[in-house]
Design a protein around this motif. Structure first.
Motif, PDB file in Angstrom:
ATOM      1  N   SER A 239       0.816  -1.221   0.000  1.00  0.00           N
ATOM      2  CA  SER A 239       0.000   0.000   0.000  1.00  0.00           C
ATOM      3  C   SER A 239       0.847   1.267   0.000  1.00  0.00           C
ATOM      4  O   SER A 239       0.339   2.348  -0.268  1.00  0.00           O
ATOM      5  CB  SER A 239      -0.916   0.025   1.225  1.00  0.00           C
ATOM      6  OG  SER A 239      -0.161   0.228   2.401  1.00  0.00           O
ATOM      7  N   GLY A 240       2.135   1.131   0.344  1.00  0.00           N
ATOM      8  CA  GLY A 240       2.998   2.305   0.425  1.00  0.00           C
ATOM      9  C   GLY A 240       2.827   3.078   1.722  1.00  0.00           C
ATOM     10  O   GLY A 240       3.455   4.105   1.932  1.00  0.00           O
ATOM     11  N   LYS A 241       1.942   2.600   2.616  1.00  0.00           N
ATOM     12  CA  LYS A 241       1.740   3.278   3.899  1.00  0.00           C
ATOM     13  C   LYS A 241       2.716   2.728   4.934  1.00  0.00           C
ATOM     14  O   LYS A 241       3.203   1.612   4.809  1.00  0.00           O
ATOM     15  CB  LYS A 241       0.312   3.046   4.385  1.00  0.00           C
ATOM     16  CG  LYS A 241      -0.740   3.700   3.513  1.00  0.00           C
ATOM     17  CD  LYS A 241      -2.083   3.662   4.205  1.00  0.00           C
ATOM     18  CE  LYS A 241      -3.144   3.070   3.328  1.00  0.00           C
ATOM     19  NZ  LYS A 241      -4.413   2.898   4.018  1.00  0.00           N
ATOM     20  N   SER A 242       2.968   3.557   5.956  1.00  0.00           N
ATOM     21  CA  SER A 242       3.843   3.073   7.017  1.00  0.00           C
ATOM     22  C   SER A 242       3.395   3.596   8.371  1.00  0.00           C
ATOM     23  O   SER A 242       2.630   4.551   8.459  1.00  0.00           O
ATOM     24  CB  SER A 242       5.284   3.516   6.754  1.00  0.00           C
ATOM     25  OG  SER A 242       5.364   4.926   6.814  1.00  0.00           O
ATOM     26  N   THR A 243       3.833   2.930   9.414  1.00  0.00           N
ATOM     27  CA  THR A 243       3.508   3.327  10.786  1.00  0.00           C
ATOM     28  C   THR A 243       4.761   3.201  11.643  1.00  0.00           C
ATOM     29  O   THR A 243       5.492   2.218  11.550  1.00  0.00           O
ATOM     30  CB  THR A 243       2.402   2.424  11.374  1.00  0.00           C
ATOM     31  OG1 THR A 243       1.232   2.555  10.580  1.00  0.00           O
ATOM     32  CG2 THR A 243       2.080   2.818  12.809  1.00  0.00           C
ATOM     33  N   VAL A 244       5.001   4.234  12.455  1.00  0.00           N
ATOM     34  CA  VAL A 244       6.131   4.202  13.381  1.00  0.00           C
ATOM     35  C   VAL A 244       5.588   4.234  14.803  1.00  0.00           C
ATOM     36  O   VAL A 244       4.694   5.027  15.108  1.00  0.00           O
ATOM     37  CB  VAL A 244       7.052   5.421  13.169  1.00  0.00           C
ATOM     38  CG1 VAL A 244       8.256   5.336  14.106  1.00  0.00           C
ATOM     39  CG2 VAL A 244       7.499   5.512  11.728  1.00  0.00           C
ATOM     40  N   LEU A 245       6.100   3.370  15.660  1.00  0.00           N
ATOM     41  CA  LEU A 245       5.771   3.426  17.082  1.00  0.00           C
ATOM     42  C   LEU A 245       6.992   3.945  17.815  1.00  0.00           C
ATOM     43  O   LEU A 245       8.084   3.393  17.686  1.00  0.00           O
ATOM     44  CB  LEU A 245       5.419   2.044  17.628  1.00  0.00           C
ATOM     45  CG  LEU A 245       4.352   1.221  16.909  1.00  0.00           C
ATOM     46  CD1 LEU A 245       4.067  -0.057  17.702  1.00  0.00           C
ATOM     47  CD2 LEU A 245       3.072   2.015  16.743  1.00  0.00           C
ATOM     48  N   LEU A 246       6.793   5.033  18.564  1.00  0.00           N
ATOM     49  CA  LEU A 246       7.889   5.591  19.347  1.00  0.00           C
ATOM     50  C   LEU A 246       7.560   5.409  20.824  1.00  0.00           C
ATOM     51  O   LEU A 246       6.521   5.872  21.292  1.00  0.00           O
ATOM     52  CB  LEU A 246       8.050   7.087  19.049  1.00  0.00           C
ATOM     53  CG  LEU A 246       8.326   7.462  17.595  1.00  0.00           C
ATOM     54  CD1 LEU A 246       8.300   8.972  17.427  1.00  0.00           C
ATOM     55  CD2 LEU A 246       9.675   6.892  17.142  1.00  0.00           C
ATOM     56  N   TYR A 247       8.447   4.721  21.531  1.00  0.00           N
ATOM     57  CA  TYR A 247       8.203   4.463  22.951  1.00  0.00           C
ATOM     58  C   TYR A 247       9.029   5.426  23.790  1.00  0.00           C
ATOM     59  O   TYR A 247      10.245   5.486  23.667  1.00  0.00           O
ATOM     60  CB  TYR A 247       8.588   3.027  23.289  1.00  0.00           C
ATOM     61  CG  TYR A 247       7.637   2.017  22.705  1.00  0.00           C
ATOM     62  CD1 TYR A 247       6.523   1.598  23.421  1.00  0.00           C
ATOM     63  CD2 TYR A 247       7.836   1.492  21.440  1.00  0.00           C
ATOM     64  CE1 TYR A 247       5.637   0.675  22.894  1.00  0.00           C
ATOM     65  CE2 TYR A 247       6.956   0.567  20.892  1.00  0.00           C
ATOM     66  CZ  TYR A 247       5.855   0.168  21.629  1.00  0.00           C
ATOM     67  OH  TYR A 247       4.984  -0.741  21.104  1.00  0.00           O
TER      68      TYR A 247
END
Lengths: 270, 408
Positions: A239-247
């Motif tokens: 899909s070309g989408k991305s997600t970043v999780l920052l802790y």
């Protein structure tokens, strides 16, 4: 002669000589499946006894055009010996879902139990948890990716050793036991040999094409034992989408109990 | 049975509620520095009615502004305070312009129990479209005739988790009267309900002490709740009053005992839900029940969207059918969640009365824009209202509502 008077040592030595080819045979006989399982069991052993954990997380969703949206979430996890962990996620932003909370009891076998709390209605709804392939709040992480992963939920196969970003890693494949309700046919997992930390995961969809890649960064050790990543990057290749999780915080042994993980505690979770 | 009548007077509750905005402002300006969280939302709403009003006094269309500010503070040690008020300013200055204290409560949790004191809201129930057993809070039917909006209820609420399940005890020291739309409002009864003429079975009227006890437990894949309520019925009987030229309805509140049950169960992709109640003290004793299901198709057409199919059936065996909108109805509906970043969701339901010809169709959609804005759209259509049906006065009141919600 001293050699002959120290007879127990000699016995051990002789036994060692006798059995050593056999031992080698056993280690050679370890199948890729056994080695894959041994790696995950060692990783699990190293992470045992964390008790409970509270984390604050920012989730950044990016679409193909680079537009971003954010969610701020507090997660609480309670380690359960002999069963899956209990977890509670509370949303702080976006503001319209502020106070919305998700309570999950994961189980080693059978379906997890899951409840959603809707603060505007003060309503606790039981939700279906069997299908884990769905997106978690519109992100590229599915429920399967964010839920507590139990050893029993996959079968394993060690593939090879490989170096990744300066880490000597083992590469193994994970196959979901409940294939019907998983979004993946397999996951390819890179774990470093030093600390058994996940460095990278390639997710293959049900048609066996590469779907997503998860990269873990910024590992820190807590309480002299538990390694946790500061960043998780999930890229969806299709899909070309991305997600970043920052802790931002990891707090271990905060004294949480089962009473912090029931339907009543959902209502005061903020 | 003695029915006492009541004139409009300044109640203790009105005084308390009038003082609260001042307390709010004080807290807002003085306590924000001490870790008090301010949140809430502002809503701009427009309602469009395609049909001409049925009654001459009724308005055509209307616009309104809703404010719902909220203050929250958590003390070290786990206790917390929550204040939440509700104000609607409507272009039509009748009953629809109103305000309320939805929450003003203090929570004190310990390891073994938890106490909540003050005005709050408690929801009991399982089904999607019908809310039968929910009883602690009074319905704000000016806001929403389906009964989803509630008024704040003063309460002492003790929760004691057990090894098996949870026990909750409620003492409810002040009764809130149901709100009803005024003469100019749409979705009103005919004749209109005059809340100034409310009557009570109990001489204590609104000061009657109500009690409730609830036990709830989770049995692996099922959640079960069982309660008994003793006190003033939240649902009044509507009696004919006024004179021949100006007839009105007035609410009459009875003392009731009500036992209720709610069940939710997950079985694979199915959710099974049920609610049942048995009420004594309001006419002949009666039972009512609703059962339903939700079946979800995940990732339809290879998208990330989930489609849930919902079915519910409600039955109410009370003698007077005019007291409730839903008495013997079948509801079919769906929920479509796109699972996208904007949280797009659509919920639709078609309600058909089994005995009467009445159809009711409702659909609502939500979508987020950016971090703070949300668009909410709602449509309600009524067809073929039967002569005997309680919804007859709403026949011309099909409506489209558009809300722009700003959350802070």
């Amino acid at each position: 002669m001293k050699f002959f008077t120290d007879w127990p040592g000699v016995v051990v030595l002789l036994l060692g000589i006798f059995f050593s080819p056999l031992c080698e045979k056993i280690s050679r006989a370890e199948t890729p499946e056994e080695k894959g399982l041994a790696i995950i069991m060692e990783a699990e052993r190293r992470d045992q006894g964390f008790g409970d954990l509270v984390t604050d997380m920012v989730m950044i969703l990016r679409n193909r055009n680079g537009q971003e949206s954010r969610r701020e979430v507090t997660n609480k996890v309670l380690e359960k010996k002999g069963d899956g962990d209990k977890s509670l996620s509370v949303f702080h932003t976006p503001r319209d879902i502020r106070g919305t909370a998700l309570l999950t009891f994961s189980h080693k076998s059978g379906d997890d139990e899951q409840w959603l709390y809707l603060p505007a209605l003060k309503r606790v709804k039981r939700i279906n948890s069997r299908n884990k392939s769905g997106s978690f709040v519109g992100s590229e992480f599915s429920y399967e990716d964010i839920s507590s992963q139990e050893i029993e939920e996959y079968t394993y196969k060690y593939l090879r050793d490989e170096e990744l970003d300066g880490h000597a890693c083992t590469v193994s494949e994970y196959y979901p036991v409940d294939a019907e309700n998983s979004g993946y046919s397999r996951q390819m997992v890179w774990r470093d040999k030093d600390e058994y930390r996940i460095q990278k995961v390639d997710f293959y969809d049900r048609k066996n094409s590469l779907l997503k890649t998860l990269t873990m960064k910024g590992y820190k050790q807590y309480e002299g034992k538990y390694w946790r990543a500061g960043e998780m990057h999930m890229m969806n290749h299709q899909s070309g989408k991305s997600t970043v999780l920052l802790y931002s915080t990891y707090r271990f042994h905060t004294g949480l109990t089962d009473n912090d993980f029931n339907k009543n505690s959902l209502k005061r979770a903020r | 049975m003695q029915i006492t009548s009541r004139r409009k007077k300044y109640s203790r509750f009105a005084l308390i509620t009038a003082a609260t905005p001042l307390v709010f402002l004080f807290l807002l300006f003085h306590l924000s520095a001490f870790g008090v969280e301010l949140a809430g939302n502002i809503v701009l709403e427009g309602r469009y009615f395609p049909d001409k009003p049925q009654y001459p006094a009724q308005q055509e269309h209307n616009a309104s502004v809703v404010l719902e500010p909220e203050l929250y503070h958590a003390f070290t040690g786990g206790s917390s305070v929550l204040l939440k008020s509700f104000v609607r300013l409507d272009s039509n200055v009748d009953e629809r312009t109103h305000w309320d204290i939805r929450e003003a409560s203090f929570i004190y949790p310990t390891d073994d129990w938890e106490l909540q004191v003050g005005i709050s809201k408690v929801f009991w129930g399982a089904t999607e479209f019908v809310h039968l057993v929910d009883i602690i809070n009074q319905t704000d039917s000016v806001e929403d005739f389906t009964g989803e909006e509630k008024l704040g209820q003063p309460m002492l609420h003790l929760t004691v988790p057990q090894k098996q399940g949870m026990i909750e005890a409620f003492v409810l020291p002040w009764f809130r009267e149901r709100t009803f739309p005024g003469e100019k409002d749409r979705l009103r009864s005919d004749p209109i309900i005059d809340t100034n003429l409310s009557q009570y079975e109990s001489a204590a009227e609104q000061s009657h002490l109500d009690f409730a006890l609830r036990y709830s437990h989770t049995f692996s894949n099922a959640d079960l709740g069982l309660y008994h309520f003793n006190g003033t019925s939240r649902e009044p009987n509507l009696l004919l009053g006024g004179d021949m030229r100006h007839p009105v309805l007035f609410p009459s509140y009875h003392q009731i005992g009500q036992t209720g049950l709610d069940v939710q169960m997950a079985a694979g992709d199915w959710l099974l839900k049920g609610e049942a109640l048995y009420r004594t003290g309001q006419g002949r004793s009666f039972a009512a029940a609703v059962c339903g299901f939700e079946y979800t198709f995940y990732g339809i057409y290879e998208s990330g969207a989930d489609l849930g199919i919902i079915g519910e059936y409600v039955f109410d065996d009370r003698a007077d059918k005019s007291l409730t909108v839903v008495n013997n109805d079948v509801i079919g509906g769906f929920r479509l969640a796109l699972n996208d970043a904007a949280g797009t969701e659509i919920l639709a339901g078609l309600m058909k009365d089994v005995e009467f010809s009445t159809y009711m169709f409702s659909v609502e959609a939500d979508r987020r824009f950016g971090e703070h804005l949300k668009l909410h759209m709602e449509a309600l259509f009524l067809f073929d209202a039967a002569e005997q049906d309680a919804v007859l006065p709403f026949e011309q009141d099909s409506q489209l509502t558009v809300e722009l919600q700003y959350f802070f």
